[in-house]
Design a protein around this motif. Structure first.
Motif: not given
Length: 260
Positions: A82-91, A93-101, A119-124, A246-249
Motif C-alpha cells: 500500500t505504501k509503495l503504490k501511493n509513493k511518488s514516482g510509483f505506478g 498496473d491494475d490489469c497485471l496487479k503490478m507496481i511499476t517503476v 514488490y516492484l515490476n512483478k505481478k503481486l 505479460w510475456v514482455q514483463n
C-alpha cells in the motif's frame, strides 16, 4: 508423521509454503463471503477451519496460532504494498496487479530497501485475495483480531445481545451490500481458477503463437507458467494483447535485473 516433523510444526518457526498460503487465502475469502469476517475480525472458527484443512491437505500439524501468525506477516506485506503504490514516482498496473517503476526509481528504492525488490515490476501473487483478507483492515486502520484474543468461552446473554445488535447495524448499512458483491466476484474468480484444470497443450500453443519473441524466450515463459498453475490459468484468461504484455514483463524481469 515423524516425531521430528511434529515438533517442527508445533514450534514458532512453522514454515508456510506457497501452496499452503494459497489455500489459506482461498479459505478466508470464502469465510468472508459467508459473513464470518464481520467488520475487521475473522471469527475464531475461520482460523480453526484453515488450520484443519491445511493439516489434512499437507499432512502436517497446523494450528490456529500458526494461521494467526501468518496473517500478521501478510498484513505487514500489505502495508508495504500500500505504501509503495501511493509513493511518488510509483505506478500501478491494475490489469497485471503490478507496481511499476522506472529503472532509476527501482535502483533508488532497492538500494534503500533491498527487500522491496520482490514488490516492484512483478505481478503481486494473490493480490485480489489479499484485498479481502487484510486489505480492508489496513485501509481503515484496524487489524483483524488475534486468534489468541478471541474468547471462545464468552457466552453470556449480554454479550450475545451486543453482538446481535452490532450485526443488525452492520447489515443495515448500504455499503455492506456493495462490499459483499465485490467479495463474491473475487471469490468466484478465485474458485474458478482453482477448479478449472490447466490444459498444458493449449497453454503451450497460446504462448508459442505470441509474436515479437524468439522461440527460446517463449519456451522459458511457458516453463515458468507451467510451474505456477494459478498464474498459468490467469494467463489463459487474458486476451491476446494482455498475454503479449505479460510475456514482455516476464522478459523484463528475468533478462534484466538492475543492480542493487
Amino acid at each position: 508423521m515423524s516425531t521430528i516433523q511434529n515438533e517442527k510444526c508445533k514450534g514458532k518457526h512453522f514454515t508456510w509454503s506457497k501452496p499452503m498460503s494459497h489455500m489459506l487465502f482461498e479459505i478466508l475469502v470464502e469465510e468472508a463471503l459467508k459473513g464470518n469476517k464481520p467488520s475487521s475480525t475473522f471469527r475464531a472458527e475461520s482460523f480453526v477451519k484453515v488450520a484443519t484443512e491445511i493439516s489434512q491437505k499437507f499432512n502436517i500439524q497446523c494450528e490456529p496460532k500458526h494461521v494467526d501468525n501468518h496473517l500478521k506477516t501478510v498484513k505487514k506485506e500489505w502495508g508495504i504494498i500500500t505504501k509503495l503504490k501511493n509513493k511518488s514516482g510509483f505506478g500501478w498496473d491494475d490489469c497485471l496487479k503490478m507496481i511499476t517503476v522506472s529503472k532509476d526509481v527501482y535502483d533508488e528504492e532497492v538500494k534503500a530497501h533491498p527487500n522491496h525488490d520482490k514488490y516492484l515490476n512483478k505481478k503481486l501473487d494473490m493480490y485480489e485475495a489479499m484485498t479481502i483478507v487484510v486489505g480492508k483492515d489496513m485501509t481503515t486502520g484496524n487489524y483483524a483480531k488475534s486468534y489468541a484474543d478471541v474468547n471462545l468461552e464468552e457466552n453470556t446473554e449480554d454479550t450475545q445481545k451486543r453482538q446481535h445488535r452490532k450485526r443488525n447495524r452492520m447489515y443495515e448499512d448500504d455499503g455492506v451490500e456493495k462490499l459483499s458483491k465485490q467479495i463474491g466476484d473475487v471469490a468466484l474468480a478465485i474458485q474458478s481458477l482453482s477448479k478449472n484444470q490447466l490444459d498444458v497443450n493449449a497453454l503451450y500453443a497460446e504462448v508459442m503463437k505470441i509474436e515479437g519473441f524468439d522461440e527460446i524466450t517463449l519456451g522459458e515463459a511457458f516453463d515458468h507458467l507451467v510451474q505456477n498453475e494459478m498464474l498459468a490459468k490467469a494467463f489463459m484468461a487474458k486476451n491476446a494483447n494482455l498475454r503479449k504484455i505479460w510475456v514482455q514483463n516476464f522478459v523484463n524481469q528475468h533478462y534484466y535485473r538492475p543492480a542493487c
